[in-house]
Scaffold this motif. Structure first.
Motif, PDB file in Angstrom:
ATOM      1  N   UNK A   1      78.466 -56.559 108.386  1.00  0.00           N
ATOM      2  CA  UNK A   1      79.375 -56.020 107.390  1.00  0.00           C
ATOM      3  C   UNK A   1      79.286 -56.740 106.062  1.00  0.00           C
ATOM      4  N   UNK A   2      78.144 -57.364 105.788  1.00  0.00           N
ATOM      5  CA  UNK A   2      77.945 -58.131 104.558  1.00  0.00           C
ATOM      6  C   UNK A   2      77.418 -57.225 103.446  1.00  0.00           C
ATOM      7  N   UNK A   3      77.518 -57.724 102.216  1.00  0.00           N
ATOM      8  CA  UNK A   3      77.010 -56.981 101.068  1.00  0.00           C
ATOM      9  C   UNK A   3      75.504 -56.772 101.199  1.00  0.00           C
ATOM     10  N   UNK A   4      75.028 -55.533 101.168  1.00  0.00           N
ATOM     11  CA  UNK A   4      73.594 -55.277 101.326  1.00  0.00           C
ATOM     12  C   UNK A   4      72.866 -55.394  99.987  1.00  0.00           C
ATOM     13  N   UNK A   5      71.554 -55.491 100.014  1.00  0.00           N
ATOM     14  CA  UNK A   5      70.787 -55.374  98.768  1.00  0.00           C
ATOM     15  C   UNK A   5      71.017 -54.016  98.114  1.00  0.00           C
ATOM     16  N   UNK A   6      70.813 -53.958  96.813  1.00  0.00           N
ATOM     17  CA  UNK A   6      70.911 -52.679  96.100  1.00  0.00           C
ATOM     18  C   UNK A   6      69.896 -51.689  96.651  1.00  0.00           C
ATOM     19  N   UNK A   7      68.729 -52.186  97.044  1.00  0.00           N
ATOM     20  CA  UNK A   7      67.667 -51.362  97.614  1.00  0.00           C
ATOM     21  C   UNK A   7      66.639 -52.294  98.226  1.00  0.00           C
ATOM     22  N   UNK A   8      65.648 -51.727  98.894  1.00  0.00           N
ATOM     23  CA  UNK A   8      64.581 -52.519  99.499  1.00  0.00           C
ATOM     24  C   UNK A   8      63.245 -51.815  99.287  1.00  0.00           C
ATOM     25  N   UNK A   9      62.204 -52.611  99.084  1.00  0.00           N
ATOM     26  CA  UNK A   9      60.842 -52.090  98.956  1.00  0.00           C
ATOM     27  C   UNK A   9      59.975 -52.794  99.996  1.00  0.00           C
ATOM     28  N   UNK A  10      59.356 -52.012 100.869  1.00  0.00           N
ATOM     29  CA  UNK A  10      58.532 -52.553 101.947  1.00  0.00           C
ATOM     30  C   UNK A  10      57.090 -52.095 101.745  1.00  0.00           C
ATOM     31  N   UNK A  11      56.188 -53.051 101.670  1.00  0.00           N
ATOM     32  CA  UNK A  11      54.780 -52.757 101.427  1.00  0.00           C
ATOM     33  C   UNK A  11      53.953 -53.087 102.661  1.00  0.00           C
ATOM     34  N   UNK A  12      53.334 -52.065 103.258  1.00  0.00           N
ATOM     35  CA  UNK A  12      52.529 -52.235 104.472  1.00  0.00           C
ATOM     36  C   UNK A  12      53.243 -53.130 105.480  1.00  0.00           C
ATOM     37  N   UNK A  13      54.503 -52.831 105.800  1.00  0.00           N
ATOM     38  CA  UNK A  13      55.297 -53.756 106.617  1.00  0.00           C
ATOM     39  C   UNK A  13      54.889 -53.763 108.086  1.00  0.00           C
ATOM     40  N   UNK A  14      55.098 -54.918 108.713  1.00  0.00           N
ATOM     41  CA  UNK A  14      54.944 -55.057 110.160  1.00  0.00           C
ATOM     42  C   UNK A  14      56.324 -54.832 110.758  1.00  0.00           C
ATOM     43  N   UNK A  15      56.526 -53.699 111.419  1.00  0.00           N
ATOM     44  CA  UNK A  15      57.863 -53.299 111.846  1.00  0.00           C
ATOM     45  C   UNK A  15      58.021 -53.172 113.354  1.00  0.00           C
TER      46      UNK A  15
END
Length: 244
Positions: free
Chosen positions: A110-124
């Motif tokens: 329930x914490x403040x999230x980032x405004x947005x996220x950018x993931x480049x070729x991520x290992x998920x």
């Protein structure tokens, strides 16, 4: 945007910022390379360009190369960035997976999230069950198909491979901030990106996915798209209350 860029060592890694500008926003950048390794200094050239194109400060966080210690380091760096004001997170390869894991942890707390996220070729997905690992093995010259399972095992340690903070593709994706995803159509980890984009969109997350013909095209064209995405959503965060 153009101008002089200053780099200094901060408490969580190199900090890059435009000189002479009133910086109101910060990007937490998480490095990564095909060996699931690297250092925050490796990210400084990309951070310079992001700072130049956005006018934002960029913190290149250092983190240990084991889970869950890596996520603990990233979480601490995020708190440092968040305390400065509106902030976003971006990551490449292993750093992209850590960025996604950070989103899940912040959402769950329930914490403040980032405004947005950018993931480049991520290992998920550390179960390494994606079809593209086999289908693109011959075309992807950036990854060693034989070494990847060994490096993944060393990073994951005793953590179950499908644990969502380690493998965000196995997590609940509802309630995440806007996400931009970048990948090359020839890369072995392509399916991680495609699957996350599909599942996140089905969960009501704002998704912007960019697939490039190969890694060279990705390297040439990704930066401008990333900067535009960051400017759009970080600017919105200044006038829109953050979720808590």
């Amino acid at each position: 945007m153009a101008g002089e860029i200053h780099v200094e060592e901060g408490p969580f890694g190199p900090e890059v910022r435009p000189v002479g500008a009133a910086v109101e926003r910060t990007v937490l950048y998480l490095h990564g390379d095909p060996r699931l390794a690297g250092t925050p200094q490796d990210a400084v050239p990309t951070a310079r360009e992001l700072a130049r194109h956005t006018g934002y400060a960029v913190v290149c966080a250092r983190y240990r190369l084991h889970f869950p210690e890596a996520l603990e380091d990233v979480y601490a760096a995020w708190e440092h960035c968040r305390d400065r004001g509106p902030a976003a997170v971006a990551g490449k390869r292993l750093g992209g997976g850590l960025a996604a894991g950070l989103l899940l942890r912040l959402r769950d707390e329930g914490a403040t999230p980032p405004s947005c996220a950018v993931l480049s070729s991520p290992v998920l997905d550390f179960t390494l069950g994606a079809s593209s690992l086999l289908l693109n093995a011959a075309a992807d010259r950036t990854l060693d198909a034989e070494a990847l399972p060994v490096r993944a095992a060393a990073y994951a340690g005793t953590t179950p491979r499908s644990q969502p903070l380690l493998s965000p593709l196995h997590g609940n994706l509802h309630g995440l901030p806007p996400i931009q995803l970048h990948a090359a159509g020839t890369e072995m980890l392509l399916d991680d990106t495609l699957s996350l984009a599909t599942r996140a969109a089905h969960s009501g997350v704002e998704v912007d996915m960019r697939i490039y013909e190969d890694s060279s095209a990705q390297g040439l064209r990704q930066l401008e798209a990333t900067a535009a995405f960051l400017r759009t959503w970080c600017s919105t965060a200044l006038v829109t209350p953050q979720r808590t």
